[in-house]
Design an enzyme around this catalytic site. Structure first.
Site, PDB file in Angstrom:
ATOM      1  N   CYS A   9       0.835  -1.048   0.321  1.00  0.00           N
ATOM      2  CA  CYS A   9       0.272  -0.190   0.124  1.00  0.00           C
ATOM      3  C   CYS A   9       1.060   0.877   0.080  1.00  0.00           C
ATOM      4  CB  CYS A   9      -0.815   0.165   1.226  1.00  0.00           C
ATOM      5  SG  CYS A   9      -0.266   0.092   2.855  1.00  0.00           S
ATOM      6  N   ASN A  12       2.282   1.386   4.079  1.00  0.00           N
ATOM      7  CA  ASN A  12       2.668   0.151   4.858  1.00  0.00           C
ATOM      8  C   ASN A  12       2.637   0.304   6.605  1.00  0.00           C
ATOM      9  OD1 ASN A  12       5.593  -2.253   5.995  1.00  0.00           O
ATOM     10  ND2 ASN A  12       3.314  -2.735   4.698  1.00  0.00           N
ATOM     11  N   CYS A  14      -0.757   0.830   7.711  1.00  0.00           N
ATOM     12  CA  CYS A  14      -2.775   0.474   7.344  1.00  0.00           C
ATOM     13  C   CYS A  14      -2.524  -0.336   7.115  1.00  0.00           C
ATOM     14  CB  CYS A  14      -3.367   1.169   7.023  1.00  0.00           C
ATOM     15  SG  CYS A  14      -3.598   2.997   7.778  1.00  0.00           S
ATOM     16  N   ARG A  15      -2.906  -0.521   5.404  1.00  0.00           N
ATOM     17  CA  ARG A  15      -3.825  -1.618   4.669  1.00  0.00           C
ATOM     18  C   ARG A  15      -2.567  -2.679   4.225  1.00  0.00           C
ATOM     19  NH1 ARG A  15      -5.559   2.023   0.091  1.00  0.00           N
ATOM     20  NH2 ARG A  15      -3.785   3.034   0.746  1.00  0.00           N
ATOM     21  N   SER A  16      -1.692  -2.394   4.011  1.00  0.00           N
ATOM     22  CA  SER A  16      -0.891  -3.975   3.593  1.00  0.00           C
ATOM     23  C   SER A  16      -1.153  -4.461   4.795  1.00  0.00           C
ATOM     24  CB  SER A  16       0.643  -3.250   2.847  1.00  0.00           C
ATOM     25  OG  SER A  16       1.065  -2.233   3.317  1.00  0.00           O
ATOM     26  N   ASP A 127      -7.879   3.408   1.905  1.00  0.00           N
ATOM     27  CA  ASP A 127      -7.363   4.286   2.598  1.00  0.00           C
ATOM     28  C   ASP A 127      -8.002   4.325   3.887  1.00  0.00           C
ATOM     29  OD1 ASP A 127      -5.177   5.345   3.665  1.00  0.00           O
ATOM     30  OD2 ASP A 127      -3.925   6.172   2.502  1.00  0.00           O
TER      31      ASP A 127
END
Length: 163
Positions: A9, A12, A14-16, A127
């Protein structure tokens, strides 16, 4: 031979890392943890060395996943050792394909939600960083939904190598 997957993401945090934690759990549940290596990174290095966003950690741990994480920036040289690079949104997909040293490396990049048949045409994981906890919970739901299809695809590749 180990099959290597990296989720990417922006920062690095939150999402990933959420996708990494969920997918690592799915790999372990499937008995593939010795055959599949799971990691994550960001397209940028702003948060390198930081832990995951506390909201990410909270949502992960509340759902029974590991919240431990250290952010890092994706490096083009990693393509040589990775089998699959999973982008969390179309901006990451484009950035990663531009970084890819070869057309073969660019072909390793896929969108996470492309593994969720219910996703339809909207393949971006939004996001959650600038929103509230509900965005992080929604992100986890999207990651979990796509992880099943991704696991099936990875299992097919791993079993194909063993044959």
């Amino acid at each position: 031979m180990t099959y290597r997957v990296c989720f990417v993401c922006t920062g690095n945090i939150c999402r990933s890392p959420m996708a990494e934690s969920v997918f690592r759990a799915r790999v372990a549940e499937a008995g593939l943890d010795g055959l599949v290596e799971v990691g994550s990174a960001g397209t940028g290095g702003w948060h390198e060395g930081d832990g995951a966003d506390p909201r990410t950690v909270s949502v992960l741990e509340h759902s029974g996943y590991d919240g431990g994480h250290t952010a890092r920036q994706f490096q083009p040289s990693w393509f040589a050792r990775l089998d699959l690079v999973i982008a969390l949104d179309s901006g990451h997909l484009k950035a990663l394909r531009r970084l890819a040293p070869t057309p073969e490396d660019a072909a390793k990049v896929r969108l996470l939600r492309s593994y969720d048949p219910a996703a339809g045409d909207d393949l971006d994981v939004p996001d959650p960083y600038y929103g509230g906890m509900d965005g992080f919970e929604e992100c986890l739901e999207m990651v979990e939904a796509a992880s099943e299809g991704l696991l099936a695809a990875v299992r097919e590749q791993v079993e194909g190598r063993a044959a």
